[in-house]
Design a protein around this motif. Structure first.
Motif: not given
Length: 277
Positions: A30, A132, A150, A157, A159-160, A162, A191
């Motif tokens: 990233t 997503d 995501r 991933e 940490n993405k 939500r 993002d």
């Protein structure tokens, strides 16, 4: 053994024993600064995992930084042996590193092939590497929640990820809930993914497809695994034997389970978080 491949940049971590390589982790870069990305993922991984005596890198790092990393690993884990971080250009280690590169290239080739297949399937302008997926879930009409997961080149991933408590919808209305969570997810337009997948059919897709200009939307209905998009307004049944079909179904199901797991957390008072797990 750490191998970095371009387009999109991915770091592969392999373990080697008796010339047999096993891929352990895939890290999606990233940062634009590749050396920084390697060090960030390197430190994150070895803060938790005990390092071996020899670590191979296929990217050169400044010697002073290598010395600091080696000293950090030894002191952090309080180990008696020295840790050598090497960038081999010849000999036995160079041969092992070459084998790891070949395996990493094959793994990336398969991932890129899925993106090309999705581009053809959905009639997209570009290959979707970052996808997503959204799902709305409620428990007996209570605790309406939304989730977004995501995948990057077929891998989650985390940490993405939500999760959302629904704030503006009082009744059971999946369309309105979807509009809320999609709008909240992309308040930060820096993002954005390459493709947004919605768990649902034509109605769910139509409710949100205009919310994020420039990003294509598609939806996947559980009934007969039918995919909808602007170019497939009447839907198309997925071929579940293809990698593209399997990826869309896996992402949809992953998101659904992530949303359901949020209900369990809401059984006891918790803070509303939009951050990923």
């Amino acid at each position: 053994i750490w191998v970095v491949l371009p387009g999109p940049q991915v770091i592969y971590l392999f373990d080697e024993q008796d010339m047999v390589l096993k891929k352990k982790f895939t890290f999606f870069v990233t940062f634009y600064d590749l050396e920084r990305a390697i060090k960030e993922h390197f430190l994150s991984y070895y803060r938790v995992c005990k390092p071996p005596g020899t670590i191979l890198l296929d990217q050169e790092i400044v010697q002073d930084d290598l010395d600091l990393l080696q000293k950090f690993l030894k002191s952090w884990h309080k180990i008696s042996y020295d840790v050598a971080i090497e960038y081999p250009v010849d000999g036995h280690y160079a041969h092992i590193l070459a084998l790891a590169r070949l395996q990493a290239q094959e793994a990336q080739r398969k991932s890129l092939g899925v993106a090309r297949s999705l581009k053809r399937l959905l009639g997209l302008e570009d290959e979707p590497h970052v996808i997503d997926c959204f799902d709305i879930s409620h428990k007996q009409g209570m605790h309406q929640v939304g989730a977004c997961v995501r995948f990057v080149d077929g891998k989650p991933e985390k940490n993405k990820f939500r999760r959302f408590k629904i704030k503006t919808v009082d009744q059971i209305d999946d369309y309105a809930c979807l509009r809320e969570v999609v709008s909240r997810r992309y308040r930060d337009r820096s993002d954005l993914p390459d493709l947004i997948l919605i768990d649902g059919g034509k109605g769910q897709l139509n409710a949100v497809k205009d919310l994020v200009p420039g990003v294509p939307f598609t939806s996947l209905a559980k009934r007969e695994e039918t995919v909808f998009s602007d170019l497939l307004p009447e839907g198309k049944k997925l071929n579940q034997q293809t990698h593209a079909g399997q990826l869309l179904i896996a992402l949809r199901d992953y998101t659904h389970h992530f949303a359901i797991s949020y209900h369990r957390q809401l059984e006891t008072p918790v803070d509303d978080k939009e951050g990923g797990n």
